[in-house]
Design an enzyme around this catalytic site. Structure first.
Site, PDB file in Angstrom:
ATOM      1  N   ASP B 326      56.752  27.583  32.527  1.00  0.00           N
ATOM      2  CA  ASP B 326      55.728  28.298  33.275  1.00  0.00           C
ATOM      3  C   ASP B 326      56.156  29.743  33.394  1.00  0.00           C
ATOM      4  O   ASP B 326      57.317  30.032  33.652  1.00  0.00           O
ATOM      5  CB  ASP B 326      55.573  27.680  34.670  1.00  0.00           C
ATOM      6  CG  ASP B 326      54.631  26.503  34.639  1.00  0.00           C
ATOM      7  OD1 ASP B 326      53.672  26.549  33.844  1.00  0.00           O
ATOM      8  OD2 ASP B 326      54.863  25.539  35.380  1.00  0.00           O
ATOM      9  N   ASP B 363      46.038  44.424  53.001  1.00  0.00           N
ATOM     10  CA  ASP B 363      46.067  43.433  51.920  1.00  0.00           C
ATOM     11  C   ASP B 363      47.392  42.687  51.977  1.00  0.00           C
ATOM     12  O   ASP B 363      48.437  43.222  51.653  1.00  0.00           O
ATOM     13  CB  ASP B 363      45.914  44.190  50.586  1.00  0.00           C
ATOM     14  CG  ASP B 363      45.830  43.236  49.417  1.00  0.00           C
ATOM     15  OD1 ASP B 363      46.044  42.019  49.620  1.00  0.00           O
ATOM     16  OD2 ASP B 363      45.558  43.701  48.301  1.00  0.00           O
ATOM     17  N   GLU B 367      50.592  41.273  45.685  1.00  0.00           N
ATOM     18  CA  GLU B 367      50.219  42.473  44.923  1.00  0.00           C
ATOM     19  C   GLU B 367      50.021  43.647  45.864  1.00  0.00           C
ATOM     20  O   GLU B 367      50.527  44.747  45.638  1.00  0.00           O
ATOM     21  CB  GLU B 367      48.934  42.245  44.126  1.00  0.00           C
ATOM     22  CG  GLU B 367      49.092  41.343  42.923  1.00  0.00           C
ATOM     23  CD  GLU B 367      48.770  39.899  43.238  1.00  0.00           C
ATOM     24  OE1 GLU B 367      48.832  39.531  44.442  1.00  0.00           O
ATOM     25  OE2 GLU B 367      48.489  39.114  42.303  1.00  0.00           O
ATOM     26  N   PHE B 397      39.555  41.569  50.682  1.00  0.00           N
ATOM     27  CA  PHE B 397      39.215  41.171  49.322  1.00  0.00           C
ATOM     28  C   PHE B 397      38.416  39.882  49.366  1.00  0.00           C
ATOM     29  O   PHE B 397      38.726  38.957  50.105  1.00  0.00           O
ATOM     30  CB  PHE B 397      40.505  40.946  48.544  1.00  0.00           C
ATOM     31  CG  PHE B 397      40.293  40.450  47.157  1.00  0.00           C
ATOM     32  CD1 PHE B 397      40.141  41.347  46.097  1.00  0.00           C
ATOM     33  CD2 PHE B 397      40.231  39.087  46.892  1.00  0.00           C
ATOM     34  CE1 PHE B 397      39.951  40.880  44.816  1.00  0.00           C
ATOM     35  CE2 PHE B 397      40.034  38.617  45.602  1.00  0.00           C
ATOM     36  CZ  PHE B 397      39.886  39.525  44.562  1.00  0.00           C
ATOM     37  N   THR B 398      37.321  39.841  48.603  1.00  0.00           N
ATOM     38  CA  THR B 398      36.641  38.554  48.431  1.00  0.00           C
ATOM     39  C   THR B 398      36.414  38.340  46.945  1.00  0.00           C
ATOM     40  O   THR B 398      36.453  39.282  46.146  1.00  0.00           O
ATOM     41  CB  THR B 398      35.257  38.524  49.115  1.00  0.00           C
ATOM     42  OG1 THR B 398      34.394  39.409  48.399  1.00  0.00           O
ATOM     43  CG2 THR B 398      35.332  38.918  50.560  1.00  0.00           C
ATOM     44  N   GLN B 400      33.767  37.680  45.589  1.00  0.00           N
ATOM     45  CA  GLN B 400      32.515  38.287  45.135  1.00  0.00           C
ATOM     46  C   GLN B 400      32.689  39.788  44.874  1.00  0.00           C
ATOM     47  O   GLN B 400      32.332  40.294  43.819  1.00  0.00           O
ATOM     48  CB  GLN B 400      31.403  38.081  46.172  1.00  0.00           C
ATOM     49  CG  GLN B 400      30.786  36.688  46.153  1.00  0.00           C
ATOM     50  CD  GLN B 400      31.720  35.670  46.789  1.00  0.00           C
ATOM     51  OE1 GLN B 400      32.330  35.928  47.832  1.00  0.00           O
ATOM     52  NE2 GLN B 400      31.848  34.505  46.138  1.00  0.00           N
ATOM     53  N   THR B 401      33.259  40.498  45.863  1.00  0.00           N
ATOM     54  CA  THR B 401      33.367  41.960  45.694  1.00  0.00           C
ATOM     55  C   THR B 401      34.519  42.340  44.781  1.00  0.00           C
ATOM     56  O   THR B 401      34.477  43.348  44.103  1.00  0.00           O
ATOM     57  CB  THR B 401      33.587  42.645  47.050  1.00  0.00           C
ATOM     58  OG1 THR B 401      34.813  42.137  47.610  1.00  0.00           O
ATOM     59  CG2 THR B 401      32.450  42.362  48.013  1.00  0.00           C
ATOM     60  N   LYS B 416      40.071  49.724  46.359  1.00  0.00           N
ATOM     61  CA  LYS B 416      40.845  49.436  45.137  1.00  0.00           C
ATOM     62  C   LYS B 416      40.458  48.037  44.699  1.00  0.00           C
ATOM     63  O   LYS B 416      40.113  47.175  45.523  1.00  0.00           O
ATOM     64  CB  LYS B 416      42.343  49.523  45.402  1.00  0.00           C
ATOM     65  CG  LYS B 416      42.907  48.400  46.255  1.00  0.00           C
ATOM     66  CD  LYS B 416      44.360  48.154  45.901  1.00  0.00           C
ATOM     67  CE  LYS B 416      44.756  46.712  46.142  1.00  0.00           C
ATOM     68  NZ  LYS B 416      44.683  46.251  47.511  1.00  0.00           N
TER      69      LYS B 416
END
Lengths: 556, 708
Positions: B326, B363, B367, B397-398, B400-401, B416
């Protein structure tokens, strides 16, 4: 003496040139889909489907059935020869000797407890023994072919068709080669007739019976097949069988040509010629080793008689000299042929001991027709097992894994022949009936008995002489040892072929043990030498070594 | 509670760079020999001995010489008899020492497996809330639990059996099993639901559904494994045993048939001499050490915190042709990290970094955090606390967006996110993303990175500020490790969910031979089947339930201890450290196990040559004085020669016990190189060493009074 080594070099050069095209021709013979018309006719006559591949057990059953029928027919022929034509006045062969002889020629051993000229008529020689020379060699080739197919095939239970392999070996290989060999040998002076014995008056005024016979047609197959039984008792030291130094060289080449070419055939059939070269290298190294050892023993001179003669010439034919005899002797014991152009009994103790040890190697230098290949493959796979573990993988040979079922068969193979030799010789030495047959007392007598069982168990057939073998005891024990020494290994080889054929082919990576490099070749050679030494040194110590070191002046 | 940590040398620093090339094992404590002696003597029971044909023959020989020595006592007969018995005892000692090390570990494991009681919830069904009113609870001994039972475990309680968490979340101390003291989180659903009996819940409460019968739990299996109780002979070991038995029979025949030859030669041998010859010839060295080598091989895995469910799997590891690795955790450090800011034209690096940091503050993904870290490291931008930004509202963050960011007071918005999403956002704000931005994005993708575009909207106009390059960071030294594997003939295949382009770039950087991008569990299965059809043996690691079919299909499936019960059940090894890189070490241990067996077999057989040179002249020089020329070692007398050979034969076993336990030295290299090295050392060494050893022993033995 130098000439003797040139002779050996000449033989090597001829074999090097011949074995490549012959080996490739053999590979074509056994892989061709086409049948000759005469072959098709024979298949039809015997109700054989030449297209049907057999499983290893069917293949083995066919092989054993064929051999059994052959042995029974030969036995009958020997027992009934008085009532058949061309008997040249010979009576029926007694049962014990007939059993021993029938077994001997069916097993490709041709141990002879009789003298050909005084026991057998031309019919028995030519159609009985001669036919078995072809048949027994073809049987050996068949077993070798089955093992090759076991290595090349995968996910199958078939290893080929015994009848096709058998017939093609005879029609396309042994018959044509014998015909060529016969023409060459007869043109060099080997006798070929069906004449009655001729009585002549010798120069000294005595009367001598000179026997002829179909010797020229007998001689090539005797040598090619690895059979080696002499038409005459004196075998290839008889001037009618082997008249000149030239025929001597030709006969040595005939002994070696099929076993060496068959290694090439192996390389070609598995699609990796390097593997064939590797086996040839092992056989060549062992052959060179025993040739040098025998030569050194025979040419060494340290007592007045040998000093005067320049070599140990007793028992050798002056036509060939000591080197010619040594080379012939080594070729005959290294190829399972067992022919003789001199009296091996009269070799120096150590020289005779080397010939004995050459057979003890298990007929792998290069061995008999077919049997040499499977013998070499068996010792190679044993070396693969040790070497494979030492590189940290489950041992593999030609992408086939050597696991418990395979190593069981391999171990059994390496047990079979030594067991036959040691148990046979042990019993003979333990019983008065066995001991009383020796021609010489002490260590030499022990060598004679051990030699007889070694020769029989390895389907070699060469004799150390000295031993009075035509007794109920030796006819029986040697006959049994010949059967065990021939068929037990064949059964094991075919079982292994079947086991290997079922496997898939593994991948080749840098982690795979390469089986064609010098290092591996040395490993195989070393394993063969050490295993043989460990098994037989006690016996050799009490025979040839005791005698050889005993007679050797101290501080030599 | 004591844990097994103290017993096991921890090797948690198994980063590839730090990896030692010698697969090392524990050292042999001389006291261990003494401690194991009673066990060794117990093993003299013929029924035990019968399992080892070579040593059984030695024992029968020892019984025979004992009878002979009692009947006609001579110093020689007694000396030989004593040393034959010692040979058998030394062989048993080797096995006992190897087992003893496991027994110590098993004892500590047993202490963790104390009598526990379970709080069974007979009426509870998944989905129901666990409260005292709704659920009746009964207290039963842990051994009474059956598969499918539900048990409640609260903080401080010991989990009574292996199972899956079906309700709740808890932190669990698994040090009893793993030796790792940091607690781990176990929660219902997902790939972190498996719990092991004997571990302790540190906080919260969970409901566990029991998945294994008492007596067959992980700890039980572990105890059985380290004790060697469940040890079965492995395929190669069986094959080797057959070969050794075959050799023993050959030598037995050679010795038995020697007596008639000797009698014929007027040199009848005594029973003692014949037995001595036989014992000297049969492969006692490897016969004595074979089972110790196998046990020690398993033990070396246990020391690395790997539990192999069968020895077969360990051997298969040595044969592996293909490693499926992996990407995440094995080849790369973990998640993608920000490695570079690429500002757009007219934007300074500081501006871009500042905006990127702003947009990432809330966030919490790895990342996002790595962006903040990079901004601080490269440009010294201190991370602003949330309280500093008055009136700011964070946009999470979703899916969708596909963007995250922050809206600051005054209409200043920073975003971003994925390139396409941010581009749309810019267009919606009346801006036009520059063509140059597209080319930067593509360049980052092509290099195996993931581009995140940063944009801002000030006073209603939107513009792109630049690109953040996220990249997988390849572990240090992994490239060299793969090169070694390649030299060993092992192909490495990287498995990743990344797209083709990213995967190719990382594959090239890490130096793997092949990769499988956008891999689904089905792709993995297909790859394994494809490799296996070509005759290749495949090893892989996995932890998720969806890895289970592939783990079961692979020849060597190493499940991570953090993984699900299904994964652990499907694999044939469990790595307690959950370190996927360990697969490489497992392969090396497997190879070393086979090499040790092969090397000592070769050594054992090669030894025989010298023994012949000692014994044959001793037996027969009296009748054939010429044979004394074979006495190349110039040994003192026939009796001292035979005695020396037998003593050497016995002592070499003890001498080699440490080697058998440690395994022979193994450096990853090609088969040719390995063969050359081992043939020189164990083949040639095996030929030469006994000549020296026997001579030295003879120099001492000749002074034994009465031995002549």
């Amino acid at each position: 003496m130098i000439a003797g080594w040139w002779q050996a070099l000449l033989i090597v050069a001829v074999l090097a040139a011949v074995h490549v095209p012959l080996g490739d021709y053999l590979a074509r013979v056994y892989t061709s889909p086409r049948h000759w018309r005469v072959e098709t006719a024979l298949y039809r006559a015997f109700g054989i489907d030449p297209q049907a591949d057999q499983s290893w057990s069917r293949y083995l059953a066919s092989l054993l059935a064929f051999s059994l029928v052959g042995a029974l027919l030969l036995y009958a022929l020997l027992r009934l020869q008085a009532h058949l034509p061309l008997a040249t006045g010979h009576p029926a062969v007694p049962p014990g000797l007939a059993f021993n002889t029938a077994v001997s020629f069916t097993t490709n051993t041709s141990w002879q407890n009789y003298a050909g000229e005084s026991t057998l008529g031309y019919l028995a020689q030519a159609t009985g023994l001669g036919v078995q020379a072809f048949a027994s060699a073809a049987v050996g080739l068949a077993a070798g072919l089955a093992l090759i197919r076991g290595l090349t095939r995968h996910h199958t239970d078939t290893v080929g068709n015994f009848w096709v392999d058998l017939l093609r070996s005879i029609t396309r290989v042994l018959l044509p080669l014998s015909a060529v060999g016969a023409v060459v040998l007869i043109s060099c002076g080997v006798v070929q007739n069906l004449a009655d014995p001729q009585a002549v008056t010798t120069l000294a005024g005595g009367r001598q019976i000179i026997l002829g016979g179909p010797v020229g047609s007998w001689e090539p197959i005797k040598l090619l097949s690895g059979d080696g039984g002499g038409f005459f008792n004196a075998n290839s030291s008889h001037p009618f069988e082997n008249p000149t130094p030239a025929t001597n060289v030709i006969e040595i080449i005939l002994m070696l040509v099929i076993p060496t070419a068959f290694l090439r055939t192996f390389g070609t059939m598995i699609g990796d010629r390097r593997q064939g070269w590797a086996l040839l290298a092992v056989a060549g190294l062992l052959f060179a080793f025993v040739l040098v050892a025998t030569g050194a023993a025979e040419l060494a001179h340290h007592d007045p008689a040998t000093l005067a003669a320049g070599a140990a010439t007793e028992g050798t034919e002056t036509r060939f000299g000591a080197p010619g005899s040594a080379t012939f002797g080594v070729a005959a014991t290294a190829t399972a042929d067992g022919a003789a152009n001199s009296s091996y009994d009269s070799f120096t103790s150590l020289g005779g001991g080397v010939l004995l040890a050459t057979m003890m190697l298990g007929e792998i230098s290069p061995g008999g027709a077919g049997s040499g290949l499977y013998g070499l493959l068996m010792i190679t796979m044993l070396a693969v097992f040790l070497g494979g573990l030492m590189v940290g993988r489950t041992p593999e040979y030609l992408q086939k894994r050597i696991r418990a079922p395979e190593i069981k068969l391999i171990a059994l193979y390496h047990l079979a022949t030594p067991a036959a030799i040691l148990v046979g010789a042990g019993i003979a030495l333990a019983l008065p009936v066995g001991r009383s047959a020796v021609g010489n007392p002490g260590a030499h007598g022990l060598s004679e008995i051990v030699y007889a069982f070694t020769s029989s168990a390895n389907s070699n057939g060469s004799a150390f002489a000295g031993l009075a073998g035509n007794t109920a005891f030796y006819n029986t024990t040697l006959g049994v040892v010949m059967l065990v020494g021939r068929y037990l290994p064949i059964i094991i080889v075919l079982a292994l072929a079947g086991s290997l054929a079922q496997q898939h082919h593994g991948p080749v990576t840098t982690g795979t043990l390469p089986t064609h490099r010098l290092l591996f070749i040395s490993l195989v050679t070393g394993v063969a030498l050490i295993l043989t030494a460990l098994t037989f040194i006690p016996a050799l110590a009490l025979g040839p070594l005791a005698e050889g070191f005993h007679t050797m002046p101290s501080g030599y | 509670m004591s844990t097994i940590t103290a017993q096991r040398p921890r090797r948690s620093g198994t980063t590839p760079a730090a990896a030692r090339h010698r697969v090392a094992g524990g050292l042999l404590d001389p006291q261990q020999l003494l401690r194991s002696t009673p066990d060794a003597l117990r093993k003299l029971d013929p029924r035990v001995q019968l399992r080892n044909p070579v040593m059984f023959v030695v024992q029968v020989g020892a019984v025979l010489t004992t009878i002979e020595a009692v009947a006609t006592p001579t110093v020689f007969a007694w000396v030989i008899t004593v040393w034959l018995w010692l040979t058998v005892v030394f062989a048993n000692l080797a096995e006992a020492v190897a087992e003893g090390r496991g027994k110590a570990q098993a004892a500590t494991l047993r202490r963790t497996k104390r009598e526990t009681t379970a709080r069974r919830l007979p009426q509870w069904r998944p989905g129901a809330r666990v409260t005292e009113e709704t659920v009746s609870e009964e207290t039963v001994p842990a051994v009474a639990l059956r598969v499918g039972d539900h048990v409640l475990v609260e903080a401080g309680g010991v989990i009574p059996g292996d199972g899956d968490v079906v309700e709740g979340i808890a932190s669990v101390d698994e040090s009893a099993i793993t030796g790792e003291s940091a607690p781990v989180i176990r929660e219902s659903g997902g790939d972190r639901c498996a719990v092991t009996g004997g571990t302790t819940v540190l906080s919260d409460r969970i409901v566990v559904q029991i998945t294994s019968q008492p007596g067959q739990t992980f700890i039980d299996r572990m105890i059985a494994l380290v004790e060697g109780a469940s040890r079965q002979k492995t395929p190669n070991e069986i094959a080797l045993n057959i070969l050794l038995a075959g050799l023993t029979i050959i030598f037995l025949l050679a010795v038995v048939t020697l007596q008639p030859m000797a009698i014929y030669s007027h040199a009848r041998q005594s029973l003692v001499v014949l037995v001595a010859l036989l014992v000297a010839l049969i492969p006692t060295t490897i016969g004595a050490l074979l089972s110790a080598i196998g046990i020690a091989g398993m033990d070396r895995l246990v020391q690395r915190n790997v539990l192999a469910m069968s020895g077969r799997a360990v051997e298969a590891a040595g044969d592996v042709n293909t490693l499926l690795l992996d990407k995440t955790g094995t080849i790369t450090l973990g998640n993608r990290q920000a490695t570079e800011f690429l500002p757009a034209q007219g934007v300074s690096l500081e501006q871009l970094a500042d905006a990127a940091q702003l947009a990432s503050l809330a966030d919490e993904t790895p990342e996002g955090r790595s962006i903040v870290v990079l901004a601080k490291r490269d440009l010294g931008l201190r991370a602003r606390q949330e309280g500093e930004l008055v009136g700011a509202s964070f946009v999470a963050f979703t899916a969708q967006t596909r963007m995250s960011g922050v809206d600051l007071p005054g209409g200043h918005q920073v975003r971003k996110g994925a390139a396409s999403a941010v581009r749309e956002w810019i267009r919606a704000g009346g801006g036009e993303p520059a063509a140059e931005l597209t080319s930067t994005v593509e360049a980052v993708s092509a290099a195996g990175g993931t581009p995140l575009v940063v944009a801002e909207r000030v006073n209603g106009t939107a513009r792109a500020l630049g690109v953040i390059q996220l990249k997988d960071v390849v572990k240090e030294g992994i490239r060299e490790r793969f090169a070694e594997l390649r030299a060993m003939g092992i192909r490495t295949v990287m498995i990743t969910g990344d797209n083709q382009l990213t995967a190719a770039a990382i594959a090239a950087e890490a130096g793997v031979d092949d990769f499988l991008a956008e891999a689904t569990p089905e792709d993995k299965m297909a790859l394994i089947s494809r490799e296996q059809t070509g005759g290749r043996l495949v090893a892989m690691t996995g932890d998720g339930t969806n890895d289970a079919p592939a783990l079961a299909q692979a020849d060597v499936g190493v499940a991570m201890n953090t993984g699900t019960s299904a994964a652990k059940e499907a694999g044939n090894m469990v790595d307690l450290d959950s370190n996927p890189t360990k697969l490489i070490e497992i392969v090396e241990i497997g190879k070393q196990l086979l090499i040790t067996r092969g090397a000592l077999t070769t050594f054992s057989i090669a030894n025989d040559v010298a023994k012949y040179f000692a014994i044959i002249p001793a037996m027969f020089a009296s009748v054939y004085p010429g044979l004394d020329q074979l006495n190349v070692m110039r040994l003192h007398s026939p009796t001292s020669a035979i005695t020396s050979a037998i003593i050497f034969n016995a002592l070499i076993i003890v001498t080699l016990i440490p080697l058998a336990l440690r395994g022979v030295r193994y450096t990853p290299s090609s088969a040719s190189a390995l063969l050359r090295r081992n043939l020189w050392i164990y083949g040639l060494g095996g030929l030469v060493l006994p000549f020296i050893g026997i001579k030295l022993i003879d120099l001492l033995v000749q002074f034994i009074p009465g031995l002549r």
